[in-house]
Design a protein around this motif. Structure first.
Motif, short mmCIF file in Angstrom:
data_model
loop_
_atom_site.label_atom_id
_atom_site.label_comp_id
_atom_site.label_asym_id
_atom_site.label_seq_id
_atom_site.Cartn_x
_atom_site.Cartn_y
_atom_site.Cartn_z
N PHE A 110 0.84 -1.19 0.00
CA PHE A 110 0.00 0.00 0.00
C PHE A 110 0.88 1.24 0.00
CE2 PHE A 110 -2.93 -2.98 2.31
CZ PHE A 110 -3.83 -3.12 1.27
N SER A 111 1.13 1.79 -1.18
CA SER A 111 1.93 3.01 -1.27
C SER A 111 1.11 4.18 -0.75
CB SER A 111 2.33 3.27 -2.72
OG SER A 111 2.87 4.57 -2.84
N PRO A 112 1.72 5.05 0.09
CA PRO A 112 1.00 6.22 0.58
C PRO A 112 1.08 7.42 -0.36
CG PRO A 112 3.14 6.08 1.63
CD PRO A 112 3.05 4.90 0.71
N VAL A 113 1.72 7.27 -1.52
CA VAL A 113 1.82 8.38 -2.46
C VAL A 113 0.42 8.76 -2.95
CG1 VAL A 113 2.73 9.16 -4.67
CG2 VAL A 113 4.14 7.70 -3.19
N PRO A 114 0.05 10.03 -2.87
CA PRO A 114 -1.29 10.45 -3.33
C PRO A 114 -1.52 10.09 -4.80
CG PRO A 114 -0.24 12.21 -2.08
CD PRO A 114 0.82 11.16 -2.29
N GLY A 115 -2.72 9.60 -5.08
CA GLY A 115 -3.10 9.27 -6.45
C GLY A 115 -2.89 7.83 -6.85
N VAL A 116 -2.21 7.03 -6.02
CA VAL A 116 -1.95 5.63 -6.35
C VAL A 116 -3.23 4.82 -6.19
CG1 VAL A 116 -0.71 3.54 -5.64
CG2 VAL A 116 0.48 5.73 -5.76
N THR A 117 -3.48 3.91 -7.12
CA THR A 117 -4.63 3.02 -7.07
C THR A 117 -4.16 1.58 -6.90
OG1 THR A 117 -4.67 2.83 -9.49
CG2 THR A 117 -6.04 4.55 -8.49
N PHE A 118 -5.07 0.71 -6.45
CA PHE A 118 -4.74 -0.68 -6.20
C PHE A 118 -5.52 -1.58 -7.16
CE2 PHE A 118 -4.55 1.48 -1.95
CZ PHE A 118 -3.18 1.67 -1.98
N ASP A 119 -4.81 -2.11 -8.15
CA ASP A 119 -5.45 -2.94 -9.16
C ASP A 119 -5.72 -4.36 -8.67
OD1 ASP A 119 -5.32 -0.77 -10.90
OD2 ASP A 119 -3.39 -1.40 -11.74
N GLU A 120 -4.94 -4.82 -7.70
CA GLU A 120 -5.13 -6.16 -7.14
C GLU A 120 -6.39 -6.16 -6.26
OE1 GLU A 120 -5.37 -9.60 -5.65
OE2 GLU A 120 -3.57 -9.39 -6.89
N PRO A 121 -7.41 -6.97 -6.60
CA PRO A 121 -8.68 -6.94 -5.86
C PRO A 121 -8.52 -7.18 -4.36
CG PRO A 121 -8.95 -8.17 -7.90
CD PRO A 121 -7.47 -7.89 -7.76
N LEU A 122 -7.64 -8.10 -3.98
CA LEU A 122 -7.49 -8.41 -2.56
C LEU A 122 -6.83 -7.24 -1.83
CD1 LEU A 122 -8.39 -10.92 -1.04
CD2 LEU A 122 -6.03 -11.70 -1.03
N MET A 123 -5.92 -6.55 -2.48
CA MET A 123 -5.35 -5.35 -1.88
C MET A 123 -6.43 -4.30 -1.64
SD MET A 123 -1.69 -4.61 -3.76
CE MET A 123 -1.45 -3.12 -2.79
#
Length: 387
Positions: free
Chosen positions: A310-323
């Motif tokens: 989980f990157s805390p950089v603003p604007g990052v999204t998580f494509d991995e469903p479990l994440m």
């Protein structure tokens, strides 16, 4: 650049190829060391002449010795993008005395229970919605000859992680943290003692001789299908998936028992590591260029996609469903990984006290109240509730 993430060596080399392509006059030499030896190696390197320019550094209390020793340079005016980071992420990068930022936050972690969906389906099980459901899941698996909870208590550092995964809602999560900060209670609080008793009661669902089982053994039990659940951090995901690509995973928060401090489950979380600038760097201009890139959305997205962190950089999204599911659960019901976030600012540190105390609990050397007293007495060497 130095790091404690040996498991990410190959991924980082690929990631820094992207940086080097955009900055052809700078070469990143990434070196990773064994995590249990890293703190001492880094301290020696930063105080000597052969240390790194950029170092992966710990968060919260374990960052402070490097700050107080003058080993790190403040980054407030070096990395402008830090102004846009979430304050919770930055809390793990601040100097306690001066409030300055000494790191670019690398990742956030959440703590919950992973489970093998195929094993659950085989035994007609579903994610538990109540404590009684959770106990029934464990009983069904145990009766079927499947180890319910893959826990390795031989490695003391892992013990408080499992305790928070299973009982943070029982002792009160963020509400309990605030009471400690306000001086309204201490670790002998009945709710905290009861959470340790619950931890002891759940030993029957862990591997036999759990104190003789290493953390890596617990990982193997889970990835091999010999155990159905693994209480741990979101950082496990990439390892689980790479070790057994066929493993079908789900996650859930453990619902608290009746009469708990909270009436809903929580995920404990914390800021996990930063990138710091050596105050003695001979390549500070190049290092600052790298640090600004480490605060960019481009790097943050690679952390999320390639490292499954989980990157805390603003604007990052998580494509991995479990994440995304773990992140959503945490956002809905957050709690601090208490002994790491607030109780690593002195000696002994809270996680060490719970790690050793939990081992003694399983060995029958201490009861739940004894473990709580061990934590309180140990922390009293440098901490007073309300201060």
């Amino acid at each position: 650049m130095w790091s404690w993430r040996t498991e990410d060596q190959d991924a980082y080399e690929t990631i820094f190829d992207v940086f080097e392509e955009a900055n052809p006059c700078i070469t990143v030499n990434f070196q990773a060391y064994k995590n249990t030896e890293y703190n001492q190696i880094l301290q020696t390197g930063l105080t000597g002449s052969d240390g790194p320019d950029v170092a992966q550094v710990r968060s919260y209390g374990l960052l402070q010795p490097l700050v107080e020793g003058g080993n790190l340079a403040p980054l407030d005016d070096v990395v402008p993008a830090l102004a846009d980071f979430d304050e919770a992420a930055l809390d793990g990068a601040r100097g306690r005395e001066d409030g300055s930022l000494y790191g670019v936050p690398l990742a956030a972690q959440t703590i919950q229970v992973f489970y093998n969906t195929a094993i659950f389906e085989e035994h007609g099980l579903e994610e538990p919605e109540t404590w009684e459901d959770f106990i029934a899941v464990n009983d069904t698996l145990k009766e079927a000859g499947v180890t319910p909870l893959a826990v390795g208590a031989k490695d003391a550092w892992f013990v408080p992680t499992v305790h928070d995964a299973l009982t943070a809602a029982q002792y009160g999560g963020a509400d309990f943290q605030q009471k400690l900060r306000d001086g309204e209670t201490d670790f002998n609080d009945p709710a905290y003692v009861e959470s340790i008793q619950t931890f002891a009661d759940l030993e029957q669902y862990m591997p036999d001789d759990v104190v003789g089982v290493a953390y890596t053994d617990a990982q193997v039990l889970f990835t091999s299908g010999a155990a159905a659940m693994f209480a741990g951090g979101s950082y496990e995901l990439a390892f689980f998936q790479s070790t057994n690509p066929e493993l079908e995973l789900g996650v859930f928060q453990v619902p608290p028992p009746e009469g708990s401090a909270l009436d809903h489950p929580v995920s404990a979380g914390y800021a996990d590591g930063n990138w710091g600038l050596s105050a003695a760097s001979d390549n500070s201009e190049e290092a600052e260029t790298l640090l600004n890139w480490l605060a960019s959305e481009e790097f943050g997205q690679m952390v999320a996609n390639d490292l499954k962190q989980f990157s805390p950089v603003p604007g990052v999204t998580f494509d991995e469903p479990l994440m995304q599911e773990m992140w959503d659960l945490y956002q809905e019901n957050p709690a601090p990984y208490l002994l790491l976030v607030d109780y690593r600012y002195g000696d002994p540190v809270g996680t060490d006290l719970m790690g050793e105390g939990g081992q003694q609990l399983f060995l029958g050397e201490l009861d739940a109240a004894g473990v709580a007293s061990k934590i309180q007495d140990g922390l009293s060497a440098w901490w007073t509730p309300g201060q």
